[in-house]
Enzyme design. Structure first.
Site, PDB file in Angstrom:
ATOM      1  N   GLY A 282       0.816  -1.202   0.000  1.00 32.71           N
ATOM      2  CA  GLY A 282       0.000   0.000   0.000  1.00 32.71           C
ATOM      3  C   GLY A 282       0.852   1.254   0.000  1.00 32.71           C
ATOM      4  CB  SER A 283       0.045   4.653   1.229  1.00 34.02           C
ATOM      5  OG  SER A 283      -1.185   4.766   0.534  1.00 34.02           O
ATOM      6  CB  VAL A 284       4.630   1.933   3.393  1.00 34.67           C
ATOM      7  CG1 VAL A 284       3.994   2.288   4.730  1.00 34.67           C
ATOM      8  CG2 VAL A 284       4.250   0.522   2.973  1.00 34.67           C
ATOM      9  CG  ASN A 285       5.780   0.468  -3.127  1.00 33.36           C
ATOM     10  OD1 ASN A 285       6.852  -0.013  -2.782  1.00 33.36           O
ATOM     11  ND2 ASN A 285       5.418   0.557  -4.404  1.00 33.36           N
TER      12      ASN A 285
END
Length: 567
Positions: A282-285
């Site tokens: 998800g958004s940590v990427n």
């Protein structure tokens, strides 16, 4: 007289036969009978080598071997199987009837119990029972119980590593088995001046880990609390030094106690999820999307993107986490507010080929190099299979899978100035003479320039100061990090569950001079957002790391341009 002659003849014939038989035994069969007698009198037993300890980075024992005895029987020498079984069974916690069967079974050797504590074994020895023997052995003990159990692993009844580092470093820890050959009598006693040969065992080396026992304890306690408070299925915590790659703490909840566990315990808590489990990040990427854009110079820091809350890509509609009017956002705002649509727009500037290249440079699609048993390489679609939708979803961390360790290494790369450093769990070994042999430094390669890494760190600091990561703030320290809230892909089917999420927060501090990286991941929390479920876990563990490692606040990074005008 005739009868006497006949009797004499018979006696002479008998004596002749006896002498003939003696001649055969003494001359022709002498060698074979001597060998048979030797085999009956001479016994060789294996002498178990002392297995090396597993220690934390400060020499605190995490796995040790203690003296024990294997108890066996020679059924041919057992006089009273039922009576002996009745005496032995209560001491060893065995059932008398099956034990009696073992004592009266075929053959000359059968194990009754393995790795018996010396105190219990001595009670059996004191019985002085015929046909019962004892062999030197050792028993593995884990003084801290479930502490780092998924990292350490365990050994089997034969002293062979079966999981974790006990398995990976079995040849280092095990040493070399010795043996003792003795000539014994019928009752098992040693024959004076008989054969007595000794080949001493060679002890194994001790393994010194990068794990810090105190930090590991606090991290596990905080993780368990976070999982329970969020009514989640599980979670993972990783603490690492971004400069050396040293993993200071690593655990996935639930875990198990290697001193006493069942098959069910292993099924639920035996896996080192930080390395062997893959998830869609998800958004940590989005940190990779931002780093690629800055490094390739395809955006400027003050450029304003026009960001709606939905976007049509191919046949799919992509949207942000919540409805909002069309907004103007810089790349820093996109990261701080975790906009999926903004991340897609940035990724389009980077392009599929470069995005694929950066995912690879940051370590995706292959194992970290730790060599840990069962470590997953994750899964990244081959560039040849990418579409516009693939580029879009990868920009915000869906459509690929990684291990928590791979994701933590991405943030360590930004934290240490743009260089990917292979994570490691072992600092070195201690040989039987007490000499410490340090492990080789971790391999490393540059992914982005120090200038790019610093710029991305500034963006990540704004995530915590003004964005979705407010719950990760620590008074007196500038924290840099990113929240993640990812839908879980369906098992055995296409698409995603609409009510199952992985919440995460990964970050480092102090932002201006990073000393520690913490990755906090919660699986299927009821409070689905990374900023709510995972950021407080990051904060708690990072605060203890500050205390334990003596981290000073350092200088803050300056803010980046923003379209909102409030920084």
């Amino acid at each position: 007289a005739g009868r006497l002659v006949a009797l004499l003849a018979v006696m002479l014939l008998g004596l002749t036969g006896i002498f003939a038989r003696l001649a055969v035994l003494q001359l022709r069969d002498q060698t074979s009978f001597r060998a048979l007698g030797y085999e009956q009198r001479v016994h060789t037993v294996q002498l178990v080598a002392r297995r090396g300890q597993i220690q934390d980075r400060n020499g605190q024992p995490l796995a040790i071997s203690v003296e024990a005895l294997d108890i066996y029987a020679d059924p041919e020498l057992v006089v009273d199987p039922i009576g002996e079984a009745a005496k032995i069974a209560p001491i060893l916690g065995l059932k008398p009837i099956p034990l009696a069967r073992s004592l009266s079974g075929p053959g000359t050797f059968t194990y009754l119990a393995r790795q018996v504590d010396m105190a219990l074994a001595s009670q059996v020895q004191d019985l002085n029972l015929a046909g019962i023997g004892f062999l030197p052995s050792s028993k593995r003990s884990y003084p801290s119980g479930p502490l780092a159990s998924q990292v350490i692993g365990f050994i089997g009844i034969d002293g062979i590593g079966l999981a974790g580092l006990e398995d990976q470093y079995d040849s280092v820890l095990a040493g070399v088995t010795g043996e003792r050959t003795q000539e014994v009598g019928l009752g098992g006693e040693q024959i004076a001046q008989g054969v007595d040969l000794l080949k001493a065992p060679e002890p194994g080396d001790d393994l010194v880990l990068t794990i810090d026992r105190q930090l590991q304890y606090q991290a596990q306690a905080a993780l368990q609390r976070a999982v329970e408070e969020n009514h989640a299925d599980g979670g993972t915590i990783i603490v690492m030094d971004p400069h050396t790659g040293d993993i200071l703490a690593m655990a996935s909840y639930p875990w198990f106690d290697p001193n006493s566990f069942t098959t069910k315990d292993l099924a639920t808590g035996g896996r080192n999820g930080a390395l062997v489990n893959a998830f869609e990040p998800g958004s940590v990427n989005k940190v990779i999307t931002a780093a690629a854009a800055v490094e390739e110079d395809v955006v400027t820091l003050d450029e304003r993107f026009t960001v709606p809350w939905t976007m049509q890509v191919g046949e799919f509609t992509i949207h942000d986490s919540h409805p909002h009017p069309v907004e103007k956002m810089t790349i820093g705002d996109i990261l701080a507010q975790s906009s999926n649509i903004g991340a897609v727009q940035v990724a389009r500037r980077v392009g599929s080929s470069q995005m694929s290249s950066y995912l690879s440079k940051f370590g995706f699609g292959r194992t970290t190099g730790l060599g840990f048993p069962g470590e997953t390489p994750g899964d990244v679609p081959a560039l040849s299979a990418w579409s516009d939708t693939t580029l879009a979803t990868l920009a915000y961390g869906q459509g690929l899978s990684v291990s928590p360790m791979q994701m933590a290494s991405v943030y360590a790369t930004i934290a240490n100035g743009g260089t990917w450093v292979q994570p490691r769990l072992v600092r070195g070994t201690v040989d039987p003479t007490g000499t410490f042999v340090q492990a080789q430094p971790s391999p490393a390669h540059e992914v982005v320039s120090p200038a790019t890494a610093r710029t991305v760190a500034q963006m990540l600091a704004s995530v915590v100061s003004d964005g979705t990561g407010l719950a990760a703030r620590i008074p007196g320290y500038q924290v840099a990090g990113k929240t993640g809230t990812a839908l879980k892909p369906k098992v055995g089917a296409a698409g995603y569950y609409d009510d199952r999420y992985v919440a995460s927060f990964i970050g480092f501090l102090p932002a201006g001079d990073p000393q520690v990286v913490v990755a906090a991941i919660i699986d299927e929390p009821t409070t689905i957002y990374g900023g709510v479920a995972a950021a407080p876990l990051f904060q708690h563990v990072a605060q203890y790391a500050i205390q334990r490692l003596g981290i000073r606040p350092g200088r803050d990074l300056p803010p980046l341009p923003t379209a909102y005008g409030h920084r």
